[in-house]
Design a protein around this motif. Structure first.
Motif, short mmCIF file in Angstrom:
data_model
loop_
_atom_site.label_atom_id
_atom_site.label_comp_id
_atom_site.label_asym_id
_atom_site.label_seq_id
_atom_site.Cartn_x
_atom_site.Cartn_y
_atom_site.Cartn_z
N GLN A 141 -8.24 4.08 -18.48
CA GLN A 141 -9.08 3.77 -19.76
C GLN A 141 -10.22 4.80 -20.10
O GLN A 141 -10.29 5.00 -21.38
CB GLN A 141 -9.99 2.32 -19.51
N LEU A 142 -10.66 5.34 -19.04
CA LEU A 142 -11.50 6.42 -19.32
C LEU A 142 -10.78 7.75 -19.72
O LEU A 142 -11.44 8.13 -20.53
CB LEU A 142 -12.17 6.71 -17.94
N GLU A 143 -9.68 7.99 -19.26
CA GLU A 143 -9.09 9.09 -19.93
C GLU A 143 -8.45 8.89 -21.34
O GLU A 143 -8.72 9.97 -22.11
CB GLU A 143 -7.75 9.20 -19.02
N THR A 144 -8.23 7.73 -21.62
CA THR A 144 -8.19 7.34 -23.04
C THR A 144 -9.21 7.51 -23.82
O THR A 144 -9.28 8.30 -25.05
CB THR A 144 -7.23 5.93 -23.42
N PHE A 153 -21.05 8.30 -13.14
CA PHE A 153 -20.42 7.15 -13.98
C PHE A 153 -19.03 6.69 -13.51
O PHE A 153 -18.82 5.71 -13.61
CB PHE A 153 -20.90 7.54 -15.57
N LYS A 154 -17.98 8.05 -13.71
CA LYS A 154 -16.61 7.63 -13.71
C LYS A 154 -16.52 6.82 -12.14
O LYS A 154 -15.98 6.09 -12.21
CB LYS A 154 -16.00 8.77 -13.59
N LYS A 155 -17.13 7.35 -11.44
CA LYS A 155 -17.14 6.79 -9.94
C LYS A 155 -17.34 5.55 -9.98
O LYS A 155 -16.87 4.39 -9.44
CB LYS A 155 -17.98 7.51 -8.94
N LYS A 156 -18.86 4.90 -10.54
CA LYS A 156 -19.30 3.50 -10.27
C LYS A 156 -18.52 2.75 -11.03
O LYS A 156 -18.15 1.68 -10.83
CB LYS A 156 -20.65 3.68 -11.25
N VAL A 157 -17.97 3.12 -12.49
CA VAL A 157 -17.20 1.96 -13.31
C VAL A 157 -15.78 1.78 -12.64
O VAL A 157 -15.34 0.88 -12.83
CB VAL A 157 -17.18 2.34 -14.69
N THR A 158 -15.17 2.81 -12.05
CA THR A 158 -13.85 2.60 -11.55
C THR A 158 -13.95 1.82 -10.05
O THR A 158 -13.10 1.15 -9.89
CB THR A 158 -13.30 4.04 -11.24
N GLU A 159 -14.88 2.09 -9.27
CA GLU A 159 -15.06 1.50 -8.11
C GLU A 159 -15.48 0.11 -8.16
O GLU A 159 -15.07 -0.75 -7.35
CB GLU A 159 -16.02 2.40 -7.15
N GLY A 203 -14.72 -1.76 -10.84
CA GLY A 203 -13.55 -2.45 -11.57
C GLY A 203 -14.07 -2.67 -12.89
O GLY A 203 -13.46 -3.29 -13.59
N LEU A 204 -15.29 -2.04 -13.41
CA LEU A 204 -15.38 -2.30 -14.85
C LEU A 204 -14.55 -1.66 -15.94
O LEU A 204 -14.16 -2.21 -16.88
CB LEU A 204 -16.79 -1.62 -15.23
N LEU A 205 -14.07 -0.38 -15.41
CA LEU A 205 -12.99 0.29 -16.00
C LEU A 205 -11.86 0.87 -15.31
O LEU A 205 -12.09 1.35 -14.20
CB LEU A 205 -13.53 1.32 -16.87
N GLU A 206 -10.70 1.04 -15.88
CA GLU A 206 -9.64 1.62 -15.06
C GLU A 206 -9.70 3.22 -15.31
O GLU A 206 -10.06 3.39 -16.50
CB GLU A 206 -8.23 1.13 -15.31
N LEU A 207 -9.38 4.05 -14.55
CA LEU A 207 -9.23 5.40 -14.73
C LEU A 207 -8.48 5.77 -15.99
O LEU A 207 -8.90 6.48 -16.80
CB LEU A 207 -8.53 6.20 -13.73
#
Length: 172
Positions: free
Chosen positions: A134-137, A120-126, A128-132
């Motif tokens: 944002q995920l960390e927050t 999930f992390k890879k798909k949304v960051t690659e 452009g849906l979410l920035e890294l």
């Protein structure tokens, strides 16, 4: 299990808005599905007339889209459905599970290549849906909520005997 079969049958007969979800990690504790399960779980749902779908449980978007479809169908009177969600279990079935029923290579492949959170992390960051950041927050906020819930639960009083029978069934 008989109760599941009966439930699927009655849901179809009565055209209930029921959604049966089989989260299938390939093992019943330490027994492999290939060894102990005869036939297809998807075909079992179809045999009862359920709108049956098999999805890749490591793919958040596929699960979300398929679940949305069957939920919408159920809410619109189209009857019951089955979601057979095939995934891998990254960790064992219980604290201290040595996962000795899988090979070392299988464990490594699952941890490195099939972890749904990593995917999930890879798909949304690659995409452009979410920035890294944002995920960390979001992850930090979730960890804080869990920490607070644990603290509150440790301080909470034990429920009384009369509480055991409250909200057992839906109140109509």
């Amino acid at each position: 299990q008989g109760s599941i079969s009966e439930s699927m049958n009655m849901a179809t007969v009565l055209k209930l808005p029921a959604i049966f979800v089989c989260e299938d990690n390939g093992y019943a504790e330490s027994t492999a599905r290939e060894y102990a399960v005869g036939g297809s779980i998807l075909d079992r749902g179809k045999a009862f007339g359920l709108d049956s779908h098999e999805v890749d449980g490591d793919n958040f978007f596929e699960v979300y889209d398929t679940a949305k479809q069957v939920i919408d169908n159920a809410r619109n009177g189209k009857g019951p459905a089955l979601l057979h969600i095939k995934t891998s279990k990254v960790y064992g079935h219980f604290e201290g599970d040595a996962i000795s029923y899988r090979t070392k290579e299988e464990n490594e492949r699952i941890k490195n290549d099939e972890d749904p959170l990593k995917i999930f992390k890879k798909k949304v960051t690659e995409s452009g849906l979410l920035e890294l950041s944002q995920l960390e927050t979001l992850e930090n906020e979730a960890k804080e909520k869990v920490k607070i819930a644990i603290e509150k639960s440790k301080k909470a009083e034990f429920p009384s005997e009369k509480d055991l029978l409250t909200d057992v069934y839906i109140k109509y």
